[in-house]
Motif scaffolding. Sequence first.
Motif, PDB file in Angstrom:
ATOM      1  N   ARG A 161      43.497  37.254  29.336  1.00  0.00           N
ATOM      2  CA  ARG A 161      43.511  37.714  30.725  1.00  0.00           C
ATOM      3  C   ARG A 161      42.341  38.660  30.959  1.00  0.00           C
ATOM      4  NH1 ARG A 161      46.663  33.991  33.157  1.00  0.00           N
ATOM      5  NH2 ARG A 161      48.640  33.697  32.024  1.00  0.00           N
ATOM      6  N   ASP A 162      41.148  38.180  30.671  1.00  0.00           N
ATOM      7  CA  ASP A 162      39.958  39.014  30.842  1.00  0.00           C
ATOM      8  C   ASP A 162      39.678  39.258  32.319  1.00  0.00           C
ATOM      9  OD1 ASP A 162      39.515  39.153  28.131  1.00  0.00           O
ATOM     10  OD2 ASP A 162      38.176  37.434  28.097  1.00  0.00           O
ATOM     11  N   HIS A 163      39.040  40.387  32.592  1.00  0.00           N
ATOM     12  CA  HIS A 163      38.625  40.718  33.956  1.00  0.00           C
ATOM     13  C   HIS A 163      37.164  40.327  34.120  1.00  0.00           C
ATOM     14  CE1 HIS A 163      38.316  42.757  37.771  1.00  0.00           C
ATOM     15  NE2 HIS A 163      37.311  43.489  37.323  1.00  0.00           N
ATOM     16  N   TYR A 164      36.861  39.558  35.160  1.00  0.00           N
ATOM     17  CA  TYR A 164      35.498  39.082  35.364  1.00  0.00           C
ATOM     18  C   TYR A 164      34.592  40.214  35.843  1.00  0.00           C
ATOM     19  CZ  TYR A 164      31.563  36.455  37.275  1.00  0.00           C
ATOM     20  OH  TYR A 164      30.302  35.983  37.556  1.00  0.00           O
ATOM     21  N   GLN A 165      33.530  40.435  35.115  1.00  0.00           N
ATOM     22  CA  GLN A 165      32.521  41.428  35.487  1.00  0.00           C
ATOM     23  C   GLN A 165      31.168  40.721  35.526  1.00  0.00           C
ATOM     24  OE1 GLN A 165      33.259  44.349  32.342  1.00  0.00           O
ATOM     25  NE2 GLN A 165      34.261  45.667  33.843  1.00  0.00           N
ATOM     26  N   PRO A 166      30.670  40.435  36.730  1.00  0.00           N
ATOM     27  CA  PRO A 166      29.434  39.655  36.861  1.00  0.00           C
ATOM     28  C   PRO A 166      28.268  40.291  36.118  1.00  0.00           C
ATOM     29  CG  PRO A 166      30.495  39.956  38.997  1.00  0.00           C
ATOM     30  CD  PRO A 166      31.209  40.854  38.030  1.00  0.00           C
ATOM     31  N   SER A 167      27.562  39.485  35.350  1.00  0.00           N
ATOM     32  CA  SER A 167      26.376  39.956  34.640  1.00  0.00           C
ATOM     33  C   SER A 167      25.647  38.756  34.075  1.00  0.00           C
ATOM     34  CB  SER A 167      26.752  40.907  33.497  1.00  0.00           C
ATOM     35  OG  SER A 167      27.497  40.232  32.508  1.00  0.00           O
ATOM     36  N   GLY A 168      24.373  38.907  33.801  1.00  0.00           N
ATOM     37  CA  GLY A 168      23.627  37.871  33.097  1.00  0.00           C
ATOM     38  C   GLY A 168      23.639  36.528  33.785  1.00  0.00           C
ATOM     39  N   ASP A 177      26.635  33.730  29.904  1.00  0.00           N
ATOM     40  CA  ASP A 177      27.591  34.817  29.658  1.00  0.00           C
ATOM     41  C   ASP A 177      29.010  34.499  30.101  1.00  0.00           C
ATOM     42  OD1 ASP A 177      25.691  37.036  28.725  1.00  0.00           O
ATOM     43  OD2 ASP A 177      24.755  36.348  30.573  1.00  0.00           O
ATOM     44  N   HIS A 178      29.139  33.658  31.143  1.00  0.00           N
ATOM     45  CA  HIS A 178      30.457  33.345  31.685  1.00  0.00           C
ATOM     46  C   HIS A 178      30.480  31.910  32.197  1.00  0.00           C
ATOM     47  CE1 HIS A 178      29.693  37.688  32.680  1.00  0.00           C
ATOM     48  NE2 HIS A 178      30.844  37.818  32.062  1.00  0.00           N
ATOM     49  N   VAL A 179      31.677  31.350  32.249  1.00  0.00           N
ATOM     50  CA  VAL A 179      31.935  30.089  32.946  1.00  0.00           C
ATOM     51  C   VAL A 179      33.091  30.342  33.906  1.00  0.00           C
ATOM     52  CG1 VAL A 179      32.717  27.701  32.744  1.00  0.00           C
ATOM     53  CG2 VAL A 179      31.152  28.645  31.026  1.00  0.00           C
ATOM     54  N   PHE A 194      36.778  31.654  33.163  1.00  0.00           N
ATOM     55  CA  PHE A 194      37.662  32.146  34.217  1.00  0.00           C
ATOM     56  C   PHE A 194      38.016  30.995  35.147  1.00  0.00           C
ATOM     57  CE2 PHE A 194      34.977  35.570  32.744  1.00  0.00           C
ATOM     58  CZ  PHE A 194      35.878  36.606  32.549  1.00  0.00           C
ATOM     59  N   GLN A 195      39.103  31.153  35.886  1.00  0.00           N
ATOM     60  CA  GLN A 195      39.528  30.167  36.870  1.00  0.00           C
ATOM     61  C   GLN A 195      39.787  30.852  38.196  1.00  0.00           C
ATOM     62  OE1 GLN A 195      42.733  28.684  33.968  1.00  0.00           O
ATOM     63  NE2 GLN A 195      42.326  26.845  35.162  1.00  0.00           N
ATOM     64  N   GLY A 196      39.527  30.130  39.297  1.00  0.00           N
ATOM     65  CA  GLY A 196      39.828  30.723  40.590  1.00  0.00           C
ATOM     66  C   GLY A 196      39.014  30.112  41.717  1.00  0.00           C
ATOM     67  N   ASN A 197      39.074  30.791  42.860  1.00  0.00           N
ATOM     68  CA  ASN A 197      38.368  30.350  44.057  1.00  0.00           C
ATOM     69  C   ASN A 197      36.881  30.662  43.926  1.00  0.00           C
ATOM     70  OD1 ASN A 197      37.251  31.261  46.890  1.00  0.00           O
ATOM     71  ND2 ASN A 197      38.841  29.733  47.275  1.00  0.00           N
ATOM     72  N   LEU A 198      36.052  29.617  43.935  1.00  0.00           N
ATOM     73  CA  LEU A 198      34.628  29.828  43.677  1.00  0.00           C
ATOM     74  C   LEU A 198      33.940  30.628  44.776  1.00  0.00           C
ATOM     75  CD1 LEU A 198      33.382  26.481  42.089  1.00  0.00           C
ATOM     76  CD2 LEU A 198      34.158  28.568  40.971  1.00  0.00           C
TER      77      LEU A 198
END
Length: 244
Positions: A93-100, A127-129, A157-161
């Motif tokens: 349950r990671d928290h998305y932190q925009p970077s890279g 860094d993220h998907v 992560f999953q959710g509303n783009l």
Amino acid sequence: MITSVNNSKVKEWKKLHKRKYRDKSGTFLVEGLHLVEEVLKSEWKVLEIIIRDGENFNLELKEQVTIVNKQVFHAVSQTQTPQGIAAIVERKRDHYQPSGLTLLIDSVQDPGNLGTLIRTADAAGFDHVVVGEGSVDPFNEKTIRSTQGSLFHIPVFQGNLESFVDKLKAIGVTVFASALDNATPYKQLTKPDRTALIVGNEGQGIRGELLSSADEKVYIPIYGQAESLNVAIAAAILMYHLKE
């Protein structure tokens, strides 16, 4: 040792073949030696290891191990020639932190394509998907297999783009979208340090409302007679270009 397919544990494991039960329980099933080894090396929490009777994998296991007979393992397995080892894993349950560098995936339906996209993002040093709501479940067994363990290497992560794009743009991340019309050839792109790339559905591409939210559209020239590139191949070319 569990010898009955009617055992309560076995029934719960089999439910994880369906997305609604994976979502409800916050767990999923990983099968095969390589994937089990990858998840054990990661920071993901393994709740239980399931081993078919008679197998010896020489693993140093701290997790709970349950031995089952051949019939039970066959009932739990989703592969034609199971290796005899599986794991029940708790979703992070990671928290998305925009970077890279971030890959955003819109409405990709094929599990193999989604798994390859995650694997390639890992290989390309992203860094993220972020997997959009219209896409196949990243915890689908076929998707997990296609990632070859990369699911456990890169945050997914999953959710509303649209919400994710808003967050990215609010902190100055440049958002590119893969498209054919009114787009810039990818080799002409400037490459900011913080970038997001949107790729879309195998047949329809990126949804119009999401496409319009991008800072710039980008395309890969086709020199032969093919109508288009596979989404995972196109994404690989663009991701490596953005990383270089």
